[in-house]
Design an enzyme around this catalytic site. Structure first.
Site, PDB file in Angstrom:
ATOM      1  N   ASN A   1      41.280  17.254  48.817  1.00  0.00           N
ATOM      2  CA  ASN A   1      42.017  18.154  47.989  1.00  0.00           C
ATOM      3  C   ASN A   1      43.147  18.651  48.584  1.00  0.00           C
ATOM      4  O   ASN A   1      43.108  19.400  49.580  1.00  0.00           O
ATOM      5  CB  ASN A   1      41.012  19.176  47.373  1.00  0.00           C
ATOM      6  CG  ASN A   1      41.671  20.206  46.332  1.00  0.00           C
ATOM      7  OD1 ASN A   1      42.805  20.227  46.287  1.00  0.00           O
ATOM      8  ND2 ASN A   1      40.831  20.494  45.633  1.00  0.00           N
ATOM      9  N   PRO A   2      44.418  18.620  48.128  1.00  0.00           N
ATOM     10  CA  PRO A   2      45.682  18.960  48.726  1.00  0.00           C
ATOM     11  C   PRO A   2      45.459  20.636  49.041  1.00  0.00           C
ATOM     12  O   PRO A   2      46.270  21.062  49.824  1.00  0.00           O
ATOM     13  CB  PRO A   2      46.617  18.625  47.775  1.00  0.00           C
ATOM     14  CG  PRO A   2      46.219  17.613  47.187  1.00  0.00           C
ATOM     15  CD  PRO A   2      44.598  17.707  47.032  1.00  0.00           C
ATOM     16  N   SER A   3      44.924  21.054  48.110  1.00  0.00           N
ATOM     17  CA  SER A   3      44.847  22.710  48.576  1.00  0.00           C
ATOM     18  C   SER A   3      44.036  23.141  49.752  1.00  0.00           C
ATOM     19  O   SER A   3      44.255  23.967  50.465  1.00  0.00           O
ATOM     20  CB  SER A   3      43.812  23.233  47.232  1.00  0.00           C
ATOM     21  OG  SER A   3      42.401  23.037  47.532  1.00  0.00           O
TER      22      SER A   3
ATOM     23  N   ASN B   1      36.311  15.775  49.817  1.00  0.00           N
ATOM     24  CA  ASN B   1      36.903  17.004  50.077  1.00  0.00           C
ATOM     25  C   ASN B   1      36.625  17.390  51.781  1.00  0.00           C
ATOM     26  O   ASN B   1      36.243  18.536  51.815  1.00  0.00           O
ATOM     27  CB  ASN B   1      36.682  18.003  49.367  1.00  0.00           C
ATOM     28  CG  ASN B   1      37.047  17.764  47.956  1.00  0.00           C
ATOM     29  OD1 ASN B   1      38.288  17.226  47.866  1.00  0.00           O
ATOM     30  ND2 ASN B   1      36.707  18.515  46.951  1.00  0.00           N
TER      31      ASN B   1
ATOM     32  N   SER C   1      35.601  16.160  38.141  1.00  0.00           N
ATOM     33  CA  SER C   1      35.516  16.917  39.394  1.00  0.00           C
ATOM     34  C   SER C   1      35.645  15.614  40.431  1.00  0.00           C
ATOM     35  O   SER C   1      35.714  14.279  40.058  1.00  0.00           O
ATOM     36  CB  SER C   1      34.202  17.068  39.782  1.00  0.00           C
ATOM     37  OG  SER C   1      33.117  16.288  39.618  1.00  0.00           O
TER      38      SER C   1
ATOM     39  N   GLY D   1      33.550  14.494  42.641  1.00  0.00           N
ATOM     40  CA  GLY D   1      32.389  13.769  42.673  1.00  0.00           C
ATOM     41  C   GLY D   1      32.373  12.948  41.586  1.00  0.00           C
ATOM     42  O   GLY D   1      31.789  11.580  41.872  1.00  0.00           O
TER      43      GLY D   1
ATOM     44  N   HIS E   1      36.235  22.820  36.389  1.00  0.00           N
ATOM     45  CA  HIS E   1      35.042  21.841  36.329  1.00  0.00           C
ATOM     46  C   HIS E   1      34.026  21.892  35.458  1.00  0.00           C
ATOM     47  O   HIS E   1      33.484  23.318  35.639  1.00  0.00           O
ATOM     48  CB  HIS E   1      34.631  21.228  37.521  1.00  0.00           C
ATOM     49  CG  HIS E   1      35.734  20.772  38.595  1.00  0.00           C
ATOM     50  ND1 HIS E   1      36.570  19.925  38.094  1.00  0.00           N
ATOM     51  CD2 HIS E   1      35.879  21.034  39.458  1.00  0.00           C
ATOM     52  CE1 HIS E   1      37.453  19.606  39.058  1.00  0.00           C
ATOM     53  NE2 HIS E   1      36.963  20.414  40.116  1.00  0.00           N
TER      54      HIS E   1
END
Length: 346
Positions: free
Chosen positions: A184-186, A162, A270, A272, A318
């Site tokens: 993350n696209p957010s 991210n 997640s 990760g 998560h």
């Protein structure tokens, strides 16, 4: 064609791993590997202090990779998910005209046309597979003042999550080398305003990752798709060094099913745990850094959630304790290594 995971048989547990009253290891180091299967069941009801005391016991024991356990787990992952060929979308596994369902919005499909197809690599992009030593760098505050940067940068392949900061003084703790970083696209939507008026800032920020792959879950949620495709278009138009990859949604579905059989029942894995899973198939030796879901260290020192801020994740999205249980079991079995404290300086 992506394969479905086989359903494993029921696991047995060994009750000698923990003494329920004292939360101490009954046969500390010699029996860690034999008794690690009971770890998840024992830890589910623990409070943070209980977890941390148990981690303190675990980290006090010497660690050595157990090649047989590693190969067994790697084979199980490959049978389920096959990250080498299926973790990212390619022209080989995503032909033109195919109908693909989203990972989470699974009732929604998207037809792969020439536009998306031409964004994909012809085949899997990990040309030097298998990599010898890999570092998976999480963003946990445990990395602050760890001095792990030089050790991380010595790895043959470095995964990050991210778009984290790696430049300046922090590089001594987190390193600066990056071969693959998830996005993350957010972040694209919120921080970079969908690359409409912050395109230059985005390109400047990702330049710190050199020629790394940027890996996006473009087809996990329908809302992710436009922002993810815009990242690819932006990098292509600017002739940036970085290359965009898209997680294959079927791979992520199968990976979620795999970890569900291990007790990870969260809404979504997640980033990760996703890239840790990929690394265990692509690499001969894997070490995790910055994976620490607790608010303090074993020495009772407060720790930020991230090494660069203290922003907490969404609740019920998560399940970090469940994921960390699994990571600890893999560590105890000698399957992957895990950073708990400061790194040794050569």
């Amino acid at each position: 064609m992506l394969k479905s995971p086989a359903t494993p048989g029921p696991r047995t547990t060994n009750g000698t791993y923990l003494n329920g009253k004292s939360l101490q290891l009954t046969e500390k180091c010699p029996n860690l590997q034999d008794d690690s299967d009971s770890l998840s069941d024992k830890m589910n009801a623990y409070a943070e202090d209980d977890y941390i005391r148990l981690v303190a016991d675990i980290q006090s024991c010497p660690w050595k990779q157990q090649a047989e356990e590693y190969e067994k787990f790697r084979a199980e992952l490959t049978s389920c998910c096959d990250a080498v060929h299926n973790s990212v979308m390619s022209q080989n596994n995503t032909p033109v005209g195919s109908q693909m369902s989203y990972e989470v919005d699974s009732k929604r499909n998207i037809q792969i046309g020439e536009y998306i197809f031409n964004m994909l690599p012809v085949a899997q992009p990990f040309v030097d597979f298998p990599y010898n030593q890999c570092a998976v760098v999480g963003n946990g505050g445990i990395l602050n003042q760890s001095l792990c940067g030089p050790e991380i940068d010595k790895a043959d392949f470095v995964f990050r999550c991210n778009l984290p900061p790696t430049t300046g003084n922090i590089s001594k703790d987190v390193g600066s080398k990056t071969n693959l970083v998830t996005v993350n696209p957010s972040i694209i939507a919120l921080k970079y305003r969908n690359l409409k008026d912050k395109k230059a800032e985005f390109l400047e920020d990702i330049e710190t990752y050199g020629d790394a792959f940027l890996l996006l879950p473009a087809f996990s949620f329908r809302a992710n798709t436009a922002a993810s495709l815009r990242v690819h278009l932006t990098l292509n138009q600017s002739k940036a060094r970085q290359k965009v990859l898209f997680f294959h949604p079927m791979y992520l579905k199968q990976l979620a099913r795999f970890w569900r059989t291990k007790g990870v029942t969260e809404y979504r894995l997640s980033s990760g745990l996703m890239i840790t899973s990929v690394a265990m198939e692509l690499c001969k030796h894997v070490k995790l850094y910055g994976f620490w879901p607790f608010s303090k260290t074993v020495e009772d020192i407060p720790v930020n959630h991230h090494y660069y801020d203290n922003k907490l994740p969404k609740r019920n999205f998560h399940e970090m304790p469940q994921e960390y249980n699994q990571i600890l079991q893999l560590y105890v079995k000698g399957i992957l290594n895990l950073q708990f404290r400061k790194c040794e300086i050569a």
